[in-house]
Design an enzyme around this catalytic site. Structure first.
Site, PDB file in Angstrom:
ATOM      1  N   ASP A 483       1.023  -1.210  -0.201  1.00  0.00           N
ATOM      2  CA  ASP A 483       0.133  -0.030   0.105  1.00  0.00           C
ATOM      3  C   ASP A 483       0.819   1.349  -0.062  1.00  0.00           C
ATOM      4  O   ASP A 483       0.292   2.372  -0.382  1.00  0.00           O
ATOM      5  CB  ASP A 483      -0.873  -0.195   1.361  1.00  0.00           C
ATOM      6  CG  ASP A 483      -2.211  -0.723   1.079  1.00  0.00           C
ATOM      7  OD1 ASP A 483      -2.746  -0.638   0.164  1.00  0.00           O
ATOM      8  OD2 ASP A 483      -2.508  -1.412   2.090  1.00  0.00           O
TER       9      ASP A 483
HETATM   10  C1  BGC Z   1       0.306   1.362   6.240  1.00  0.00           C
HETATM   11  C2  BGC Z   1      -0.135  -0.062   5.490  1.00  0.00           C
HETATM   12  C3  BGC Z   1      -1.611  -0.112   5.374  1.00  0.00           C
HETATM   13  C4  BGC Z   1      -2.076   1.210   4.615  1.00  0.00           C
HETATM   14  C5  BGC Z   1      -3.634   1.209   4.847  1.00  0.00           C
HETATM   15  C6  BGC Z   1      -0.289   2.378   5.558  1.00  0.00           C
HETATM   16  O1  BGC Z   1      -0.002   3.473   6.423  1.00  0.00           O
HETATM   17  O2  BGC Z   1       1.669   1.434   6.073  1.00  0.00           O
HETATM   18  O3  BGC Z   1       0.300  -1.019   6.062  1.00  0.00           O
HETATM   19  O4  BGC Z   1      -1.975  -1.445   4.435  1.00  0.00           O
HETATM   20  O5  BGC Z   1      -1.687   2.140   5.360  1.00  0.00           O
HETATM   21  O6  BGC Z   1      -4.263   2.151   4.169  1.00  0.00           O
HETATM   22  C1  NOJ Z   2      -1.789  -3.882   5.363  1.00  0.00           C
HETATM   23  C2  NOJ Z   2      -2.940  -3.995   4.345  1.00  0.00           C
HETATM   24  O1  NOJ Z   2      -4.066  -4.539   5.174  1.00  0.00           O
HETATM   25  C3  NOJ Z   2      -2.369  -4.684   3.311  1.00  0.00           C
HETATM   26  O2  NOJ Z   2      -3.479  -5.020   2.249  1.00  0.00           O
HETATM   27  C4  NOJ Z   2      -1.141  -4.512   2.659  1.00  0.00           C
HETATM   28  O3  NOJ Z   2      -1.023  -5.503   1.568  1.00  0.00           O
HETATM   29  C5  NOJ Z   2      -0.057  -4.550   3.588  1.00  0.00           C
HETATM   30  N1  NOJ Z   2      -0.218  -3.537   4.520  1.00  0.00           N
HETATM   31  C6  NOJ Z   2       1.140  -4.051   2.944  1.00  0.00           C
HETATM   32  O4  NOJ Z   2       1.053  -2.473   2.606  1.00  0.00           O
END
Ligand code: BGC
Ligand code: NOJ
Length: 811
Positions: A483
Site C-alpha cells: 500500500d
Molecule cells: C500502512 C499499510 C496499510 C495502509 C492502509 C499504511 O499506512 O503502512 O500497512 O496497509 O496504510 O491504508
Molecule cells: C496492510 C494492508 O492491510 C494490506 O492490504 C497490505 O497489503 C499491507 N499492509 C502492505 O502494505
C-alpha cells in the site's frame, strides 16, 4: 523472557502477570457479535460493524493504555480491587488470565477472596456472558461487594469520539429489576438497544458515569464504589454506563456464582414500543431467559468449546515439533478465523472506524479459513465480488454492515482484481463446488448488470491485460500489495492520503509484483476455465501468461534478483541501480511462487539474494537498504523511519512467500528456517523484545535499521495468519488441495522426521502418515491410499468413502 505459558491440552495461553509488555488480547464471538478483551479486562464490544454498531466504549490513544473495559470491582473492607488488575491496579495476591479459543478466564485473589471470571460469546446468540464466582478462601465469614461496570458507546463509534455538542445530550436508559437497557437514539432512527443484566437480585444500580466515578475521578477510584453504594440514577445525557451492585456474604470456604449478560436486541419497526416511551423488552427477556442459571452458562460454554474443537479438527498434525503442532492445531487456525471475522477493522491497532473489509485482505484471509468454514467462504466471495466494478477493477474496501464499496478510498489498487481469482480458486480447490462460478453476481452492488462469477474472474484477469505499461508489465495504479509504494502519488503536503492523492492510474509506473501474481493466478484462472470445458479461454489465458513471463524475464530481472517496479519516470525501483531500496522481498516471493525462474536458476539466485541481503535473526526484511529520506516519486514507503513498516521492516505477511518459494525449489531446511523466525511459539522466549502476544502473528517486526529491532506491532489482523497457515499446511507439510483432490508433497527440513496429518476435505477424513526414512527435504517416492499404491502426488477423490488412510514415503 516469558509472561506466561502455553497450555496445549486446554488450547489456552496462560498469562501469569497483568504487566505484559503490551495489552495481550483475545477475541470473543463467532458470527455477528464480537468482543475484544485484553488480559486486564480492557476492550469493547460491537455488533456486526465496529464503526456503526459499537456497544461499549474504548479509548484508543488514552494517556493510560487500555483503561476502558468491562470491569468488576470488589470492595472488601477498604480494599478495592479488580480480578483482572485494571483499572484500580491494586496488587493481587495472585493473578492468572487464560486466553482460550473464543473465551477468556481470569482468576484474581486478594485477601482470601478469589474471583474467577469466565467470559465468552455463544456461537448462536448476540450476547456476551460472564460467570463470576466469588470464593472465600479464608476461615472467617466475609461481607464484600461486587460492582459491575460497562460504559455505553452511543453506537456510531466515529461520531461518538467527535460530536460532543450533540452526544452529551442524547444518552437514554431504562432499568427494570436487574437489567439495564441502553436505548440512545432508539426513539428516532434506531431499532436496536443493548442490555446488561445479572441473574440475581441487585442491591443498587448506576447508569450515570459521573455519579459512579465522582467528579474528576478516573476509573481507578470510583466514588460510588469507595462509598459502597450505587445511587440508582437514571442517566439523562452525558455519559451513560451500566453498573450493578451485589452485596455478597461468604462463609469460610463458601462460593457464590453470578451470570452477567451483555446483549444486543433488534426490534421490528412496528414493534418497537411496549407503551409510549418504553421499549419493547420481549426479545431481551427471551434472550436473557436462556442464561439464567450457572447450568445454562456451563451448557452454552460447552457448546462453544465443541464448536471450536470441531472446527480446529479439520487440520491436525502430530509431529515431533511442539511449536508446529501448537501453531497449526490451535493458534494459527484460530487467528485465521479472527481475520475472517474482522478483516482489518477492529484490533488494538485498528480502531474499527478507519477501515472496513479490505478487498485484497479478505481474499487472502480466505486462503486460511476456507477449509474451516467453506459455506461462509462462499458467501464472502460473493460479497467481495459484488463490489467489483464492471471493468474488473475493485473498491479497495467495503463496509461489513452495508456490504457496499467505500467511495472515500475508491479503486485503483491494481493487484486487487487478481486476489479475487486467488480466493475463488482456493475455494473451488477446497470444495469442488464449481456452481459458485455460475452464480449471478452484481457489479458495484447493481444487480441489473450482474454476470456470472466466472465472468467476474475473466474481467479481473483482463483488467491487467488491458492495463500494461511501457515494459509490458502491469500498471501499478495507486499501489499494489504494498500500500505504501505510491508511484503515482507525489504528495507534498501533510494530511493528503498517500494512496488517494494524485492520479490513480499513472500510465507509466509498473509493478513486477503484479506481474508475478498475474502468472500465478492467471494459471489458476486458466485451470478453472479448463474445468468448465472452456479450452479456448484456457489457451488465451495461458498465452497471456507466457507473454507476462517473457516481460518479467526481459525487464523484471535485475541480474541477481527480480526488480520491484518501474516508477512514473520509468526508473527502476528495487534494483542494484538504486541508491536505496535496491532489493524488495515481494517480487522474489511472488515470482518464484508463480514458478518464474525455477527452470533457469533465477529463482534460486533471487532467494539466495534474499538470504544474503534481507535476512535477520527476527525474520526477512521487506527491502534493503532502507530509505533514509522521503522520495516524492515513491510515496508513503519512504515516509516511515528506516526499519519500520514497509520501509525495511520485517513485514511478516511476505515472509511465508519466501518460505513457500523455498519449497518450490526444494529447500526444506531454509523454508523452515524462515517459518521459525516469525513463528509466535518459537519466539515466546523473547516476549520482552517482541512484546506483542506470543500466540498470534503481528503484521510487522522492526527491522535491522530500527532502534527497536525485533519489536513487533499490529498483532492479530494481518494476512500473515492466512499466508503462514497456507505455507505450513500446504507447502512445508505439503497437504495441498488441487482441483482433483488432495496432493501430498511435503518439503521439510531433513531432520523434521515422520509426521501424521488428519485432514477433513470435501467431507472425507484423510489420515495421512508421512515417512521420511532417508531424511530428504522434498519428494514423495510412494503414495499408498487405503493400501493401494497410486501414481503421482494426488490422492484420487472418492466421495463414497468417509475415512481414507494414506501413507506417503519421501524419497
Ligand atoms: C500502512 C499499510 C496499510 C495502509 C492502509 C499504511 O499506512 O503502512 O500497512 O496497509 O496504510 O491504508
Ligand atoms: C496492510 C494492508 O492491510 C494490506 O492490504 C497490505 O497489503 C499491507 N499492509 C502492505 O502494505
Amino acid at each position: 523472557m516469558k509472561f506466561g505459558y502455553f497450555d496445549d491440552n486446554n488450547k489456552e495461553y496462560v498469562i501469569t502477570t497483568p504487566k505484559t509488555p503490551l495489552p495481550w488480547i483475545n477475541y470473543l464471538g463467532c458470527n455477528d457479535f464480537f468482543t475484544l478483551l485484553s488480559n486486564t479486562c480492557g476492550g469493547y464490544t460491537f455488533y456486526k460493524d465496529a464503526k456503526l454498531l459499537r456497544m461499549t466504549r474504548y479509548r484508543y490513544n488514552d494517556t493510560t493504555p487500555d483503561t476502558n473495559g468491562k470491569y468488576f470491582y470488589i470492595k472488601d473492607g477498604d480494599t478495592i480491587w479488580n480480578p483482572g488488575w485494571q483499572p484500580t491496579k491494586t496488587e493481587l495476591d495472585s493473578y492468572e488470565c487464560r486466553h482460550g479459543i473464543g473465551y477468556s478466564k481470569f482468576t484474581g485473589v486478594k485477601n482470601n477472596i478469589e474471583a474467577a471470571l469466565v467470559t465468552f460469546v455463544p456461537a448462536d446468540n448476540p450476547v456476551e456472558l460472564t460467570k463470576v464466582t466469588l470464593t472465600n478462601k479464608g476461615n472467617a465469614k466475609k461481607d464484600i461487594q461486587l460492582f459491575s461496570y460497562v460504559e455505553w458507546c452511543l453506537w456510531n463509534a466515529d461520531d461518538d469520539m467527535k460530536n460532543y455538542q450533540r452526544n452529551l445530550s442524547i444518552g437514554e436508559v431504562e432499568v427494570v429489576d436487574s437489567t439495564i437497557y441502553h436505548k440512545t437514539e432508539y426513539r428516532e432512527r434506531r431499532n436496536h438497544y443493548a442490555v446488561y443484566s445479572v441473574n440475581a437480585k441487585i442491591d443498587g444500580f448506576e447508569t450515570s458515569r459521573d455519579e459512579f466515578r465522582g467528579a474528576y475521578n478516573g476509573p481507578d477510584k470510583p466514588a460510588a464504589v469507595i462509598e459502597g453504594k450505587l445511587h440508582n440514577t437514571i442517566a439523562s445525557g452525558w455519559y451513560p454506563i451500566a453498573s450493578h451492585q451485589l452485596n455478597v456474604s461468604l462463609e469460610a470456604g463458601e462460593s457464590k456464582t453470578f451470570v452477567f449478560a451483555l446483549g444486543y436486541i433488534e426490534n421490528a419497526e412496528d414493534d418497537k414500543w411496549e407503551k409510549p416511551g418504553v421499549i419493547n423488552k420481549k426479545k431481551a427477556n427471551a434472550l436473557l431467559a436462556k442464561y439464567q442459571t450457572t447450568e445454562d452458562f456451563d451448557k452454552a460454554f460447552d457448546e462453544l468449546c465443541k464448536y471450536w474443537d470441531n472446527l480446529l479438527s479439520k487440520f491436525h498434525i502430530e509431529s515431533s515439533d511442539e511449536h508446529v503442532n501448537r501453531m497449526v492445531n490451535i493458534w494459527n487456525q484460530y487467528q485465521c478465523m479472527v481475520t475472517f471475522n474482522m478483516s482489518r477493522s477492529a484490533s488494538y491497532y485498528e480502531t474499527g472506524i478507519g477501515r472496513g473489509m479490505g478487498f485484497r485482505d479478505s481474499c487472502q484471509d480466505l486462503l486460511g479459513f476456507v477449509h474451516l468454514i467453506p459455506d461462509r467462504a462462499r458467501e464472502r466471495i460473493i460479497d467481495i465480488a459484488s463490489t467489483q466494478f464492471q471493468d474488473g477493477s475493485a473498491y479497495h474496501q467495503y463496509q461489513p454492515l452495508t456490504k457496499k464499496g467505500n467511495s472515500d478510498i475508491g479503486s485503483g489498487f491494481n493487484d486487487d482484481p487478481l486476489w479475487l481469482i486467488a480466493g475463488t480458486s482456493a475455494y473451488i480447490r477446497e470444495t469442488g463446488d464449481t456452481s459458485i462460478l455460475k452464480e449471478m453476481v452484481p457489479y458495484d452492488n447493481d444487480m441489473s448488470v450482474a454476470t456470472t462469477l466466472m465472468e467476474h474472474l475473466k474481467r479481473s484477469f483482463d483488467y491487467i491485460v488491458n492495463h500494461k505499461g511501457p515494459h509490458d508489465l502491469p500498471l501499478i495504479g495507486r499501489a499494489d500489495w504494498n500500500d505504501c509504494l505510491n508511484l503515482n502519488c507525489f504528495s507534498e503536503h501533510p494530511g493528503e492520503s498517500f494512496q488517494c492523492f494524485g492520479p490513480s492510474e499513472g500510465p507509466v509506473a509498473e509493478s513486477v509484483f503484479i506481474a508475478g501474481m498475474f502468472v500465478k493466478y492467471g494459471r489458476e484462472y486458466a485451470a478453472l476455465a479448463k474445468l468448465l470445458g472452456d479450452t479456448a479461454e484456457e489457451a488465451r489465458v495461458l498465452a497471456e501468461v507466457d507473454k507476462m513471463i517473457a516481460a518479467i524475464e526481459k525487464d523484471g530481472w535485475d541480474g541477481e534478483w527480480f526488480v520491484r517496479a518501474y516508477d512514473a519516470y520509468s526508473h527502476k525501483v528495487g534494483s542494484k541501480e538504486c541508491d536505496e531500496g535496491q532489493i524488495y522481498i515481494e517480487p522474489q516471493g511472488m515470482c518464484v511462487m508463480a514458478g518464474v525462474g525455477v527452470d533457469n536458476g533465477n529463482a534460486e539466485k533471487a532467494l539466495n539474494s534474499v538470504k544474503a541481503k534481507l535476512d535477520t535473526k527476527y525474520g526477512v526484511m521487506i527491502l534493503q537498504p532502507a530509505y533514509t529520506r522521503y522520495h516524492l516519486e515513491l510515496g508513503e514507503i519512504t515516509s516511515y523511519p528506516p526499519g519500520y513498516k514497509e520501509n525495511a521492516g520485517i513485514f511478516c505477511h511476505n515472509n511465508p512467500w519466501i518460505s513457500i518459494a523455498e519449497t518450490c525449489i526444494g529447500r526444506g531446511d531454509r523454508a523452515f528456517e524462515v517459518y521459525k523466525k516469525t513463528c509466535p511459539s518459537y519466539i515466546e522466549d523473547i516476549s520482552e523484545i517482541h512484546r506483542t502476544e506470543p500466540y498470534v502473528y503481528s503484521q510487522m517486526v522492526a527491522g535491522a535499521d530500527a532502534k527497536f529491532h525485533g519489536e513487533a506491532k499490529n498483532s492479530w489482523l494481518t494476512g500473515t495468519a492466512a499466508w503462514t497457515f497456507t505455507n505450513i499446511s500446504q507447502y512445508i507439510l505439503g497437504i495441498y488441495p488441487t482441483l482433483e483432490g488432495l496432493s501430498v508433497n511435503p518439503c521439510t527440513p531433513a531432520a523434521f522426521g515422520d509426521f501424521n496429518v488428519t485432514r477433513v476435505y470435501r467431507g472425507v477424513t484423510y489420515n495421512i502418515e508421512i515417512k521420511n526414512p532417508n531424511k530428504v527435504q522434498k519428494g514423495v517416492s510412494s503414495l499408498t491410499v487405503d493400501g493401494v499404491e497410486v501414481q503421482g502426488n494426488v490422492i484420487p477423490f472418492d466421495p463414497s468413502k468417509k475415512v481414507v488412510n494414506v501413507i506417503a514415503t519421501m524419497k
